[in-house]
Structure formats: C-alpha cells, structure tokens
Design an enzyme around this catalytic site. Structure first.
Site, short mmCIF file in Angstrom:
data_model
loop_
_atom_site.label_atom_id
_atom_site.label_comp_id
_atom_site.label_asym_id
_atom_site.label_seq_id
_atom_site.Cartn_x
_atom_site.Cartn_y
_atom_site.Cartn_z
N HIS A 34 -6.18 -7.25 -0.65
CA HIS A 34 -6.36 -5.83 -0.92
C HIS A 34 -5.58 -5.40 -2.17
O HIS A 34 -4.51 -5.94 -2.44
CB HIS A 34 -5.87 -5.00 0.28
CG HIS A 34 -6.52 -5.35 1.58
ND1 HIS A 34 -5.94 -6.20 2.49
CD2 HIS A 34 -7.71 -4.97 2.11
CE1 HIS A 34 -6.73 -6.32 3.55
NE2 HIS A 34 -7.82 -5.59 3.34
N ASP A 44 -4.67 -12.97 3.46
CA ASP A 44 -5.95 -12.40 3.92
C ASP A 44 -7.09 -12.73 2.95
O ASP A 44 -8.24 -12.33 3.19
CB ASP A 44 -5.85 -10.90 4.21
CG ASP A 44 -4.98 -10.14 3.22
OD1 ASP A 44 -4.61 -10.70 2.18
OD2 ASP A 44 -4.69 -8.95 3.50
N HIS A 68 0.82 -1.23 0.00
CA HIS A 68 0.00 0.00 0.00
C HIS A 68 0.85 1.27 0.00
O HIS A 68 0.32 2.37 -0.16
CB HIS A 68 -0.94 0.02 1.21
CG HIS A 68 -1.96 -1.07 1.19
ND1 HIS A 68 -2.84 -1.25 0.15
CD2 HIS A 68 -2.24 -2.06 2.08
CE1 HIS A 68 -3.62 -2.29 0.40
NE2 HIS A 68 -3.27 -2.82 1.56
N ASP A 114 -2.49 -10.44 -2.65
CA ASP A 114 -3.09 -10.07 -1.37
C ASP A 114 -4.58 -9.79 -1.61
O ASP A 114 -4.99 -9.46 -2.72
CB ASP A 114 -2.37 -8.81 -0.84
CG ASP A 114 -2.79 -8.40 0.56
OD1 ASP A 114 -2.11 -8.78 1.52
OD2 ASP A 114 -3.82 -7.69 0.69
N1 Q9C Z 1 -12.81 -1.98 6.86
C1 Q9C Z 1 -2.48 -5.33 4.16
O1 Q9C Z 1 -3.12 -6.38 4.09
N2 Q9C Z 1 -7.93 -1.53 7.32
N3 Q9C Z 1 -3.04 -4.18 4.55
C2 Q9C Z 1 -9.08 -1.91 6.56
C3 Q9C Z 1 -11.48 -2.20 6.35
C4 Q9C Z 1 -6.67 -1.51 6.61
C5 Q9C Z 1 -4.44 -4.11 4.89
C6 Q9C Z 1 -10.40 -1.61 7.23
C7 Q9C Z 1 -6.27 -2.81 5.97
C8 Q9C Z 1 -4.84 -2.78 5.45
C9 Q9C Z 1 -1.03 -5.32 3.86
ZN ZN Z 2 -4.14 -7.24 2.54
#
Ligand code: Q9C
Ligand code: ZN
Length: 353
Positions: A209, A296, A173, A207
């Site tokens: 995301h 995830d 990110h 991932d």
């Molecule tokens: N409602 C990685 O997996 N919060 N980052 C999300 C969603 C942030 C994930 C809240 C998630 C970051 C590397």
């Molecule tokens: Zn992620």
C-alpha cells in the site's frame, strides 16, 4: 554476522476484534498480534538475529517528532474519555472506540478547541477510515512500536550498519494528525526524522500500500526523500493518494516519488520499479536509508493483489544492501501468516553480513 532486531512485547496490548470493509462487511482484523509472534519465532531460529528490547524510558514525547500535539493527546487519552461517557458496549468483544462522524474536508481546519476533544465526536477528526479503532491498550502498543523505531535509528546513528524494528502496530498510513490503515504513530517517519539530524535521508516504502502518511509528513521537506512502490491507488487502498504526479511541495518539491504498479505485478516487474527507486536514491545521495517493508506484496496475501514470491524478497534485499548505506528497516504490513516468517527471514538475511 548479527543483525539487531528491536522488539517490544507491548504489541500484545492492541488486538481489535474486527474491521469494517466497504459495503459494511465485518471481517476478523487482519493486523493481529500473531504477526509479531510469527516474525519473532522465525528470526529466533536464525543464527544472525540478535533480539534486543527498546531503550529504557517510556519516551511519551517521541511521537511529537512527527505528529501534532493534539493528535498525540487524543491517541493517548481519547479511549478513556470516550469510555467515561458510558457508551453502549456491544457484547462479545472488548470496548472499541470507532468514530461515527467525520468532518467534511473543508470543515476540518475550522473545527477547533473543545469540540475537537469531545470524545463522542472526536475521533472522526483524527482518523481517515475504519481500520484504526482505539482500544484500551492501543496507545501503549503504538508507543512501544515507535520506541522500536527510535532504538533501531539510534543503533544506526551509533554505527550499526543495519537495524530492524519489529514494529506492530504498523505506521506508514499515519500522518501528522491522523491515524488509518491499522496505523497510529508513523514509525518509519520517526526513524527518518531522527536520522535526518546527521544529513539527508531517504525513506523507501515497499509495502503493497502507498505510504501516504510518510509522504504527507515529509511533503515540504527537502532533507528527507520519500519513495513508495505500491499498488495503483485507482485499484487499491488508500485510494486517495499514491499517484505518480504527487512529487512534494514547497522546498520539498521533487523529493517525493510514487511508483504505482498494476495488480498481479510479479517479481520481475517489481524489480524494474525498484531499480528506478534506487537510481533516484543514488542521485539524492542520503547518508542513511529507512526501508518501510511490508510483505503484503506476497502472492498469497489475503488483502492484496501482487504476485511476489519468497525468493523475490531476497533479490530486493540484495539490491538494497548493494546501495551500501546504513539502513533502518521498519516493519509495516504482511498478512499471510503462513508465509510471513519465511519472507521476513529471506528479506533480512542479506543484511546480516
Ligand atoms: N479493500 C498496512 O498494510 N483495508 N495497512 C483495505 C481494501 C485497509 C493496510 C481494504 C488496509 C490497510 C500497514
Ligand atoms: Zn500494506
């Protein structure tokens, strides 16, 4: 029959106490040091994992391969600058630098010089959400994580077929001049930049995301193909990027591919998207791959909404392995501590022979 696992114990230095969700809800931080411990323990029990430490030297210039100098400076020095202003320190957790002000979108590029380095205001300039605070050990941990990616990339440059960088904190990110989503330095982008010295490279981000930072860093680059398979940004984080119409710009137009999928995607539907990604990779014909892998996408993940099971990771890995390209595998997310170890082992095993 061995697979190099690059691991640095600096991950322990970064341990935020909480994160702040929409609506102001405080929850324990999901991206914990235990994640790296669990992965390492599971790999130690295999016959094929060869655990190695990063190359010597602190390599403080390493993040400059993909990040702006002033950003790297702030990640390195921002916490101490903030602490020296004697900020209020709530009891019960270590000093934690959260920003409280953010530049409006078009103000960002005009806010230059001293003001940007004012620690009281400053970090809002460099982060896009409230999940990547600066703590005393954050810089050392993020640099150690980047060094794992560097070392894995160098092993592949020097002839290893595959190397795994056990990066923590994660990186995908983080963009050229911003943190966010638990990420500070973009480890996968650093690996891709290093590998791109020899020829075209593909980054495949699996991932849950969208890999928004990686997309952004290589947006105009035609030597690095970026592909991300992720949950539809209309539904889940990072919300503002990851749509299918984002294809890259300038010389890099056509060198970014987003494959958003709906919540409750299972292994069968995931593999269909993966096959589209593999077709695009074969067409691009990179000499090497960077695989940014998050677990995830797992059915039991506490912050995600896909339904993959452990056997799916072995299937995904077999198809990636069949591409028959040198590969650097970079660890990103995955927050089900119960399943993380077995999922990493299932994914890496096909690359061990
Ligand atoms: N409602 C990685 O997996 N919060 N980052 C999300 C969603 C942030 C994930 C809240 C998630 C970051 C590397
Ligand atoms: Zn992620």
């Amino acid at each position: 029959m061995t697979l190099p696992i690059v691991h640095a114990d600096t991950y322990r230095l970064h341990n935020p106490a909480f994160e702040i969700w929409a609506g102001g809800r405080l929850t324990p931080y999901f991206e914990t040091p235990q994640r790296a411990e669990i992965i390492l323990e599971a790999l130690r029990e295999t016959q094929w994992a060869k655990i190695v430490t990063p190359e010597e030297g602190r390599a403080e210039s390493l993040p400059l391969l993909v990040h702006a100098g002033d950003y790297v400076w702030f990640i390195r020095n921002g916490f101490a600058a903030w602490l020296s202003t004697d900020p209020p320190r709530p009891a019960g957790y270590p000093p934690t630098y959260y920003p409280a002000s953010f530049p409006p979108p078009r103000a960002r590029r005009t806010w230059q010089g001293e003001a940007r380095l004012n620690a009281a205001a400053g970090y809002g300039y460099y982060t896009f959400d409230l999940t990547a605070p600066l703590l005393e050990g954050t810089y050392e941990a993020a640099l150690g994580s980047a060094r794992c990616a560097l070392t894995a990339a160098n092993r592949v440059l020097h002839g290893d077929p595959t190397a795994y960088a056990l990066c923590r904190p994660p990186g995908h990110h983080a963009g050229r001049d911003y943190s966010g989503g638990y990420c500070y330095f973009n480890n996968a982008a650093i690996a891709a930049r290093i590998l791109s010295m020899r020829g075209p490279v593909a980054v495949l981000d699996i991932d849950y995301h969208h890999g928004n930072g990686t997309q952004d860093i290589f947006w105009e680059d035609d030597r690095v193909l970026t592909i991300s398979i992720h949950c539809d940004p209309r539904v889940d984080y990072p919300y503002f990027a990851g749509f299918a119409d984002e294809i890259g710009g300038g010389a890099g137009a056509g060198c970014n591919l987003n494959l958003p999928l709906p919540p409750r995607t299972n292994g069968e539907r995931y593999l269909e998207a993966l096959d589209l990604a593999l077709d695009r990779i074969r067409q691009f014909d990179p000499w090497a791959l960077v695989i940014a892998v998050g677990f995830d996408t797992y059915d039991g993940d506490p912050i995600s909404q896909f339904d993959l099971i452990t056997a799916d990771y072995a299937d995904i890995a077999r198809r990636l392995h069949a591409l028959n390209r040198p590969a650097v595998i970079v660890q990103e997310g995955g927050y089900d501590l119960e399943a993380l170890g077995k999922n990493v082992v299932a994914f890496l095993e096909p690359f061990s022979s």
